[in-house]
Scaffold this motif. Structure first.
Motif, short mmCIF file in Angstrom:
data_model
loop_
_atom_site.label_atom_id
_atom_site.label_comp_id
_atom_site.label_asym_id
_atom_site.label_seq_id
_atom_site.Cartn_x
_atom_site.Cartn_y
_atom_site.Cartn_z
N PHE A 59 0.82 -1.20 0.00
CA PHE A 59 0.00 0.00 0.00
C PHE A 59 0.86 1.26 0.00
N GLU A 60 1.99 1.21 0.70
CA GLU A 60 2.87 2.37 0.68
C GLU A 60 3.38 2.61 -0.73
N ARG A 61 3.67 1.56 -1.45
CA ARG A 61 4.12 1.71 -2.82
C ARG A 61 3.01 2.30 -3.71
N LYS A 106 0.74 -5.64 -12.28
CA LYS A 106 1.55 -6.34 -11.29
C LYS A 106 1.06 -6.05 -9.88
N LEU A 107 0.75 -4.76 -9.62
CA LEU A 107 0.23 -4.42 -8.30
C LEU A 107 -1.12 -5.07 -8.07
N ASP A 119 -12.72 -1.28 0.49
CA ASP A 119 -11.61 -0.45 0.89
C ASP A 119 -10.31 -1.12 0.49
N ILE A 120 -9.43 -0.42 -0.21
CA ILE A 120 -8.17 -1.01 -0.65
C ILE A 120 -7.28 -1.37 0.53
N ASN A 121 -7.55 -0.80 1.72
CA ASN A 121 -6.74 -1.10 2.89
C ASN A 121 -7.11 -2.41 3.56
N VAL A 122 -8.18 -3.08 3.11
CA VAL A 122 -8.56 -4.36 3.70
C VAL A 122 -7.81 -5.45 2.98
N LEU A 123 -6.88 -6.10 3.67
CA LEU A 123 -6.02 -7.10 3.06
C LEU A 123 -6.26 -8.47 3.65
N ARG A 124 -6.20 -9.48 2.78
CA ARG A 124 -6.21 -10.86 3.25
C ARG A 124 -5.09 -11.60 2.54
#
Length: 401
Positions: A59-61, A106-107, A119-124
């Motif tokens: 996410f930082e990238r 790629k991302l 939300d793009i911040n929700v990661l699994r």
């Protein structure tokens, strides 16, 4: 069918093409502001602007790419300057990684674990690049420090293949993997030297950590299932091969038939050296080897001139005759079993050069007797000597898994 994650990410990183403004903020402007607010929240949490780099969180990238784009587009800057209380837009384009260095697709692939989340911040199950590299390096080849113990095994196999005493078989016909097995993988001969405790996977398959030695002097610490998958499809697109000895019988035979041929003798000797390290452990310090000489005493006649014998005479304490066996293979196996108890000592030869003898082990004679019995029944390949417990233990019992 379009991938919603890909579409969302592509939209986030698009050229922000300006639609006609019909009053108020356009959908594009709303997206730009929302995206900028995410960057602001990152700054508030970490006290810095997002940075590029493969070791950074995904996410930082993404935020770093987005911030580059916002800084570079005049219409976006004019829209966001009134909201930029942290001075994020004042900097130039982040130079550590060009914005086009990260491919949108790629991302998106790296974010493939995100399902059913707005939300793009929700990661699994999404890992940083550093974490993924660390996982890949678990099975990376590293130098094998005790390769000299295994080298004779590879020499025997290579010679055996040339002389047709060994042959190759497709791995798929027998997918089992056990300690002592040889394979051809990625052009190298691979030897399964050790296996840790095994366990059942969720689909009821057996798995466990292996120590695999390769003919190029390297080793890897990988899972049994990983080796199976690699052998099913080798790196060159061809299936790996299993190496087997033609008419391979027991390693050691208890019964001697009329047509059996004596192959040599396992010998166990003690040193008469007065070196402090030797004298202090004389009763349990033994040199263990295999010789083809019929006159065992002749093998040690020049011991006091030989640094491998600690430049001292020796006392023969035990011998075991061998029949129909490969002496080189057996000696290497014995040294592997007792390697945890190898004596670490350096002496000078008659020219003053340092020599580190490798065949001396701090092991009681009754343990050597047990090892020979396990050689006879073929179970020795499953064991290693544990100096702390003073006993032979199953492979993996003394290793962290």
């Amino acid at each position: 069918m379009n991938d919603p994650d890909l579409d969302e990410l592509a939209s986030e990183l698009s050229e922000f093409s300006a639609p006609e403004k019909k009053g108020g903020r356009s959908p594009r402007e709303e997206r730009v502001i929302a995206g900028f607010e995410e960057i602001q929240r990152f700054f508030a949490q970490y006290g810095r602007a997002p940075q590029h780099g493969e070791d950074r969180d995904i996410f930082e990238r993404v935020y770093a790419v987005r911030l580059d784009r916002l800084r570079a587009l005049p219409d976006c800057r004019s829209l966001l300057v009134p909201l930029d209380h942290q001075g994020l837009l004042a900097g130039g384009v982040i130079a550590s990684e060009p914005s086009d260095a990260i491919d949108v697709y790629k991302l998106a692939a790296e974010l493939a674990g995100v399902t059913g989340a707005d939300d793009i911040n929700v990661l699994r199950h999404v890992r940083t690049s550093a974490e993924k590299r660390a996982a890949e390096e678990i099975a990376a080849h590293t130098p094998c420090r005790d390769f000299e113990d295994f080298k004779p095994l590879f020499q025997e196999v290579e010679t055996g293949l040339k002389e047709e005493r060994w042959q190759t078989k497709p791995f798929g016909k027998d997918a089992s993997i056990e300690v002592g097995d040889f394979f051809i993988l990625a052009g190298q001969i691979a030897y399964v030297a050790e296996m840790g405790d095994t366990y059942k996977t969720p689909n009821a398959e057996t798995n466990g950590r292996l120590r695999v030695i390769y003919s190029n002097g390297t080793e890897s610490d990988l899972l049994l299932r990983s080796l199976q998958r690699a052998l099913y499809k080798d790196s060159d697109g061809k299936a790996g091969r299993r190496l087997v000895k033609v008419d391979d019988g027991p390693l050691f035979s208890n019964e001697i038939d009329d047509d059996d041929q004596q192959s040599g003798t396992i010998y166990v000797v003690r040193s008469k050296s007065e070196l402090p390290a030797v004298a202090a452990h004389r009763e349990v310090l033994h040199k263990i080897g295999v010789t083809g000489r019929s006159n065992i005493a002749a093998r040690f006649s020049g011991a006091k001139y030989d640094p491998t014998f600690l430049l001292a005479d020796v006392e023969i304490v035990a011998t075991y005759d061998l029949y129909n066996i490969d002496r080189v293979r057996l000696e290497s196996l014995i040294h592997r079993v007792f390697s945890p108890a190898r004596m670490d000592v350096e002496i000078k030869d008659r020219f003053g050069n340092p020599v580190v003898p490798r065949e001396w082990f701090l092991v009681p004679l009754f343990i050597v007797d047990e090892a020979v019995k396990r050689i006879a029944d073929g179970s020795i390949t499953q064991y290693v000597y544990d100096p702390k417990a003073v006993q032979l233990v199953k492979m993996g019992a003394t290793r962290e898994t």
